[in-house]
Scaffold this motif. Structure first.
Motif, short mmCIF file in Angstrom:
data_model
loop_
_atom_site.label_atom_id
_atom_site.label_comp_id
_atom_site.label_asym_id
_atom_site.label_seq_id
_atom_site.Cartn_x
_atom_site.Cartn_y
_atom_site.Cartn_z
N SER A 6 0.86 -1.19 0.00
CA SER A 6 0.00 0.00 0.00
C SER A 6 0.89 1.23 0.00
O SER A 6 1.56 1.52 1.00
CB SER A 6 -0.87 0.02 1.26
OG SER A 6 -1.61 -1.17 1.36
N ASP A 8 1.16 4.58 0.50
CA ASP A 8 0.49 5.74 1.09
C ASP A 8 1.49 6.88 1.25
O ASP A 8 1.62 7.46 2.34
CB ASP A 8 -0.15 5.36 2.43
CG ASP A 8 -1.39 4.49 2.24
OD1 ASP A 8 -2.15 4.75 1.29
OD2 ASP A 8 -1.58 3.53 3.00
N ASP A 59 -6.85 2.56 -4.79
CA ASP A 59 -7.66 2.69 -3.58
C ASP A 59 -8.51 3.96 -3.67
O ASP A 59 -8.28 4.94 -2.98
CB ASP A 59 -6.77 2.70 -2.32
CG ASP A 59 -7.60 2.46 -1.06
OD1 ASP A 59 -8.80 2.12 -1.19
OD2 ASP A 59 -7.05 2.61 0.04
N HIS A 134 -10.73 -4.12 6.81
CA HIS A 134 -9.79 -2.99 6.87
C HIS A 134 -9.91 -2.24 8.19
O HIS A 134 -10.98 -1.73 8.52
CB HIS A 134 -10.10 -2.05 5.70
CG HIS A 134 -9.15 -0.91 5.57
ND1 HIS A 134 -9.41 0.18 4.80
CD2 HIS A 134 -7.92 -0.70 6.12
CE1 HIS A 134 -8.40 1.02 4.87
NE2 HIS A 134 -7.49 0.51 5.67
N LEU A 137 -6.43 3.94 9.17
CA LEU A 137 -5.33 4.60 9.88
C LEU A 137 -5.83 5.30 11.14
O LEU A 137 -5.18 5.25 12.19
CB LEU A 137 -4.64 5.61 8.95
CG LEU A 137 -4.02 5.00 7.68
CD1 LEU A 137 -3.46 6.09 6.77
CD2 LEU A 137 -2.93 3.99 8.03
N GLY A 168 -2.40 -2.14 9.46
CA GLY A 168 -1.46 -2.47 10.53
C GLY A 168 -0.84 -3.85 10.43
O GLY A 168 -0.24 -4.33 11.39
N ALA A 186 -2.60 -6.61 2.49
CA ALA A 186 -2.12 -5.30 2.06
C ALA A 186 -1.30 -4.69 3.20
O ALA A 186 -1.79 -4.59 4.33
CB ALA A 186 -3.30 -4.39 1.71
N ALA A 189 2.58 0.85 6.07
CA ALA A 189 3.64 1.42 6.91
C ALA A 189 4.74 0.42 7.26
O ALA A 189 5.91 0.81 7.35
CB ALA A 189 3.02 2.00 8.18
O1 LIG Z 1 -6.10 2.12 3.01
C1 LIG Z 1 -5.35 2.51 3.87
C2 LIG Z 1 -5.74 3.58 4.79
O2 LIG Z 1 -7.05 3.98 4.58
C3 LIG Z 1 -4.00 1.85 4.01
O3 LIG Z 1 -3.44 1.72 2.76
C4 LIG Z 1 -4.14 0.49 4.67
O4 LIG Z 1 -4.64 0.69 5.98
C5 LIG Z 1 -2.80 -0.26 4.77
O5 LIG Z 1 -1.84 0.54 5.37
P1 LIG Z 1 -1.12 0.19 6.77
O6 LIG Z 1 -0.48 -1.17 6.59
O7 LIG Z 1 -0.10 1.30 6.92
O8 LIG Z 1 -2.18 0.20 7.82
#
Ligand SMILES: O=C(CO)[C@H](O)[C@H](O)COP(=O)(O)O
Length: 212
Positions: A6, A8, A59, A134, A137, A168, A186, A189
């Motif tokens: 991902s 971001d 996304d 999901h 964040l 996470g 996915a 971070a």
């Molecule tokens: O869609 C997202 C936030 O809305 C992020 O891409 C998803 O949460 C994955 O990221 P991480 O592994 O950093 O949590």
């Protein structure tokens, strides 16, 4: 299980630098929502151009105009687009119709859905290809997420379509996610904020491979 990175990050240049390092270890490259909002749909076109052998995941987090936004993503080069599971059924149907027209995929993001199993069944009937469990964040920052593994198991028992998990996920949890039935993990971070993103992605890949 497939590994999705991902991305971001907030600039296409940063994104491309990251992807040069980590792409050998991932199956799916996700253009994160903030990246698409900052740089526009050209990120999808660029990802597809430079990484033609990877699946490109937009996304979009579409909440309305499902057909239009899905078509925009697919035309720009995406293989997957996301629609929010809380959106109206007609929005989901619009995205599904566009995916069928382009031979691509729709992922419904279950963020902020309270009765996930019930909504998952409806989404499967509406024709979405993937369900994404999901923890967003903001939810992560406020410790609002429940057990991903338990939730995945409940979804796995309720529907037959593919499942992805996001939010996470890291080296310590990725095998649990796979064991609970996810088809895609996915990871954001834990890769892009690592001291060595390439090493982090390599280790995640290794964990998946060692699971068989
Ligand atoms: O869609 C997202 C936030 O809305 C992020 O891409 C998803 O949460 C994955 O990221 P991480 O592994 O950093 O949590």
């Amino acid at each position: 299980m497939k590994l999705q990175v991902s991305v971001d990050l907030l600039s296409l240049e940063q994104a491309m630098n990251l992807l040069q390092e980590v792409s050998p270890y991932v199956d799916i490259i996700e253009a994160g929502t903030p990246l698409i909002k900052q740089e526009g749909l050209k990120v999808l076109t660029t990802f597809k151009q430079y990484f033609p052998d990877k699946l490109i995941f937009a996304d979009m987090k579409t909440m309305d105009a499902g057909g239009l936004e899905a078509e925009m993503a697919f035309k720009a080069g995406a293989d997957f687009t996301t629609v929010l599971a809380v959106s109206n059924d007609s929005t989901i149907e619009g995205a599904v119709t566009a995916a069928r027209k382009y031979g691509k995929y729709v992922t419904a993001d279950l963020i902020s859905v309270s009765d996930r199993v019930s909504r998952a069944r409806t989404l499967e009937n509406l024709g979405v290809n993937y369900l994404e469990l999901h923890c967003g964040l903001d939810e992560q920052a406020n410790h609002l997420c429940t057990s991903t593994a338990d939730e995945l198991t409940a979804l796995r028992n309720a529907v037959s379509i593919s499942l992805s998990a996001a939010g996470g996920i890291n080296e310590k949890t990725i095998q649990e996610v796979e064991a609970a039935g996810a088809d895609v993990a996915a990871v954001g971070a834990a890769i892009y904020s690592a001291n060595s993103p390439a090493e982090a992605a390599r280790r995640l890949r290794e964990k998946i491979n060692s699971q068989g």
